[in-house]
Scaffold this motif. Structure first.
Motif, PDB file in Angstrom:
ATOM      1  N   GLN A  14      35.705  75.666 -21.639  1.00  0.00           N
ATOM      2  CA  GLN A  14      34.723  75.080 -20.540  1.00  0.00           C
ATOM      3  C   GLN A  14      34.226  75.085 -18.931  1.00  0.00           C
ATOM      4  N   ALA A  15      34.132  75.351 -18.438  1.00  0.00           N
ATOM      5  CA  ALA A  15      33.537  75.217 -17.319  1.00  0.00           C
ATOM      6  C   ALA A  15      33.075  74.348 -16.776  1.00  0.00           C
ATOM      7  N   GLN A  16      33.610  73.453 -15.113  1.00  0.00           N
ATOM      8  CA  GLN A  16      32.904  72.656 -14.447  1.00  0.00           C
ATOM      9  C   GLN A  16      32.894  72.284 -12.949  1.00  0.00           C
ATOM     10  N   MET A  17      31.653  72.074 -12.514  1.00  0.00           N
ATOM     11  CA  MET A  17      31.743  72.424 -10.971  1.00  0.00           C
ATOM     12  C   MET A  17      31.517  71.346 -10.409  1.00  0.00           C
ATOM     13  N   ILE A  18      32.215  70.399  -9.331  1.00  0.00           N
ATOM     14  CA  ILE A  18      31.926  68.715  -9.031  1.00  0.00           C
ATOM     15  C   ILE A  18      32.340  69.057  -7.506  1.00  0.00           C
ATOM     16  N   TYR A  19      31.241  68.387  -6.872  1.00  0.00           N
ATOM     17  CA  TYR A  19      30.614  68.260  -5.544  1.00  0.00           C
ATOM     18  C   TYR A  19      30.466  67.742  -5.520  1.00  0.00           C
ATOM     19  N   PHE A  20      30.805  66.547  -4.103  1.00  0.00           N
ATOM     20  CA  PHE A  20      30.211  64.997  -4.167  1.00  0.00           C
ATOM     21  C   PHE A  20      30.611  64.826  -2.698  1.00  0.00           C
ATOM     22  N   TYR A  21      29.501  64.029  -1.519  1.00  0.00           N
ATOM     23  CA  TYR A  21      29.780  64.028   0.053  1.00  0.00           C
ATOM     24  C   TYR A  21      28.961  62.407  -0.371  1.00  0.00           C
ATOM     25  N   LYS A  22      29.842  61.937   1.182  1.00  0.00           N
ATOM     26  CA  LYS A  22      30.094  60.251   1.292  1.00  0.00           C
ATOM     27  C   LYS A  22      30.127  60.638   2.852  1.00  0.00           C
ATOM     28  N   LYS A  23      28.528  59.951   3.294  1.00  0.00           N
ATOM     29  CA  LYS A  23      28.462  59.488   4.581  1.00  0.00           C
ATOM     30  C   LYS A  23      28.424  57.929   4.411  1.00  0.00           C
ATOM     31  N   GLY A  24      29.436  57.486   5.907  1.00  0.00           N
ATOM     32  CA  GLY A  24      29.184  56.390   6.299  1.00  0.00           C
ATOM     33  C   GLY A  24      28.114  55.619   7.096  1.00  0.00           C
ATOM     34  N   THR A  25      27.782  54.271   6.538  1.00  0.00           N
ATOM     35  CA  THR A  25      26.515  54.137   7.685  1.00  0.00           C
ATOM     36  C   THR A  25      26.874  53.088   7.707  1.00  0.00           C
ATOM     37  N   GLY A  26      28.458  51.733   7.409  1.00  0.00           N
ATOM     38  CA  GLY A  26      28.360  50.960   8.288  1.00  0.00           C
ATOM     39  C   GLY A  26      29.507  50.960   9.778  1.00  0.00           C
ATOM     40  N   ASN A  27      29.949  49.750   9.970  1.00  0.00           N
ATOM     41  CA  ASN A  27      30.459  50.814  11.501  1.00  0.00           C
ATOM     42  C   ASN A  27      32.697  50.753  11.007  1.00  0.00           C
ATOM     43  N   ASN A  28      32.470  52.096  11.518  1.00  0.00           N
ATOM     44  CA  ASN A  28      34.693  52.519  11.194  1.00  0.00           C
ATOM     45  C   ASN A  28      35.077  51.916  12.544  1.00  0.00           C
ATOM     46  N   PHE A  29      34.508  51.440  13.683  1.00  0.00           N
ATOM     47  CA  PHE A  29      35.045  51.181  14.636  1.00  0.00           C
ATOM     48  C   PHE A  29      35.681  52.697  15.392  1.00  0.00           C
ATOM     49  N   ASP A  30      35.838  53.189  14.678  1.00  0.00           N
ATOM     50  CA  ASP A  30      36.326  54.942  15.313  1.00  0.00           C
ATOM     51  C   ASP A  30      37.368  54.554  14.887  1.00  0.00           C
ATOM     52  N   ASP A  31      37.583  54.417  13.956  1.00  0.00           N
ATOM     53  CA  ASP A  31      39.240  53.729  13.855  1.00  0.00           C
ATOM     54  C   ASP A  31      39.657  55.125  12.433  1.00  0.00           C
ATOM     55  N   PRO A  32      40.476  56.158  12.566  1.00  0.00           N
ATOM     56  CA  PRO A  32      40.418  57.099  11.109  1.00  0.00           C
ATOM     57  C   PRO A  32      41.156  56.413  10.211  1.00  0.00           C
TER      58      PRO A  32
END
Length: 474
Positions: free
Chosen positions: A436-454
């Protein structure tokens, strides 16, 4: 007194005879081939224990897992894991059978997973999870005894004692890496066509991305522990006390159209969780289905420790989550719209070492555990080809979370985000049947304030993640 001494002498002599017999039977001359694994004569009489072992079932699994992620302001990270395992289960005799399984994993190649990210000072979340998160430098000594159990099965009743696999809303396999979460204890099931009842007592866990077995209390805190409700680092790792987890659940068919799920999970001395879920099942005419979900949680005693800085569940908080879904099955497709609301009463807490979220809005790659005051929406679609060879799942979700500095409701400092997921699987046939072959891709885009803190975006948002997985089952 004389009788007691006489019985002790008999036991001692009997033990010496057994020991001598065992030593003699294992003795080999230096010019003989090794005989540790001996082939016994075939026994056809089913009344013999040897026959039950000789006619037992073997299952094998080979797994290749390539994982790579791309973080904001970062070089790509990657890893290739390869592993395999075997399970053996005897045929039952007097309704009793036994089983054992084990698995090994190797790091074929990877980026350096032993060092924290230079910006966030946190360790890799995804690629390291293919191996042993408790020892990032371990790349080849990654073997685990997974199952070792005795099972009693008669008609509608199954009782399993030992190391085993279970799937419940709160404790489950969460097998999105090389190997799933395993549990040790006693687990009972009663199943009819209309009622399924589950109950158990669990004392040890071997979480996904680890190779050892841990007591209930020691298993909580192997993953990231986040912060206390006042923002100080959580101190519950290796500080909790609990003798185990008691579970009781039921799945009840209400006529032909509805199903009710009720679950209670009591983590002794720490917290209690309840789930109530009512679902209308899809019918052959319209394909329409929907569901409602309610989850509540409360602390037990002092939440695991008398010191508030070392508690897992704060006594001044509780958790309340409600969810709903509506969907339709149409031909080869299944579409659904899902919603979850976690109120401001407190954080929804469940050890990440034990399983993934039970929420309707769950998408592979992220969780809403450790959060309160959440609004989550997810649109999901599933496709399955008529010949069952090809399947695909697509998801898109929006998750409105508390501010990252709202420590009382945001344990891991996670900003609001949008997530998209793709999961495609193909089952081969013919010469490659079993693969069985499986391919997964996901992307997360921040919408809240992260205060430019890594530390609020590295390994969390503004990142993409790719997996290519090959499985061979035999």
């Amino acid at each position: 007194m004389y009788r007691i001494r006489r019985e002790k002498r008999i036991v001692l002599v009997f033990g010496m005879i057994l020991s001598y017999s065992a030593i003699f039977s294992q003795h080999q001359e230096l010019n003989e081939d090794p005989k540790l694994w001996r082939k016994s004569p075939v026994v056809k009489d089913s009344n013999y224990l040897l026959h039950r072992f000789q006619t037992g079932n073997f299952h094998g699994h080979i797994r290749s897992f390539f994982s790579s992620q791309f973080n904001q302001q970062s070089e790509p990270e990657y890893a290739q894991a390869i592993g395999g395992g075997i399970q053996f289960k005897t045929q039952p005799i007097q309704h009793l059978s036994a089983g054992v399984s084990g698995f090994f994993v190797f790091n074929a190649f990877s980026s350096d997973l032993t060092q924290p990210h230079p910006l966030s000072k946190t360790y890799n979340r995804y690629e390291l999870g293919l191996f042993d998160i408790t020892d990032p430098a371990n790349t080849n000594d990654l073997d685990r005894l997974e199952e070792l159990f005795v099972e009693y099965k008669k008609k509608k009743v199954t009782i399993t004692f030992g190391k085993q696999l279970i799937n419940t809303p709160f404790i489950n396999l969460q097998d999105g890496r090389m190997r799933p979460t395993e549990v040790q204890g006693i687990w009972g099931q009663y199943k009819t066509t209309s009622v399924k009842i589950y109950s158990g007592w669990l004392t040890q866990f071997s979480p996904r991305s680890t190779v050892r077995w841990y007591s209930t209390a020691a298993s909580i805190g192997l993953y990231s522990v986040g912060v206390n409700t006042d923002g100080s680092p959580s101190g519950y790792k290796n500080q909790l006390r609990s003798s185990g987890v008691a579970l009781l659940g039921a799945e009840i068919r209400l006529g032909k159209k509805y199903q009710l799920q009720i679950w209670n999970q009591l983590t002794e001395n720490i917290f209690n969780s309840n789930l109530l879920q009512l679902e209308k099942l899809p019918d052959s005419s319209s394909g329409l289905y929907y569901g409602l979900q309610l989850i509540t949680q409360q602390a037990l005693n002092q939440g695991g420790h008398s010191d508030p800085t070392k508690r897992y569940f704060q006594t001044n908080q509780s958790a309340l989550a409600v969810g709903g879904r509506i969907g339709r099955q149409q031909g080869l497709w299944d579409h659904s719209l899902n919603f979850t609301r976690i109120t401001r009463h407190g954080r929804y807490l469940m050890p990440r070492e034990w399983g993934r979220d039970p929420f309707y809005t769950f998408l592979m790659g992220e969780r809403n555990e450790g959060l309160g005051d959440v609004y989550a929406f997810a649109l999901k679609s599933k496709y399955s080809s008529a010949n069952k060879k090809l399947s695909a799942q697509f998801g898109m979700g929006y998750y409105e979370l508390p501010d990252v500095h709202d420590y009382a409701l945001n344990k891991y400092g996670f900003p609001s985000y949008v997530q998209i997921n793709t999961d495609i699987r193909y089952n081969f046939s013919g010469l490659l049947k079993g693969w069985q072959a499986q391919m997964i891709y996901f992307y997360k885009k921040g919408t809240g304030n992260n205060f430019d803190d890594p530390k609020y975006f590295i390994n969390k948002v503004n990142m993409g993640h790719f997996n290519l997985i090959m499985n061979f089952y035999f």
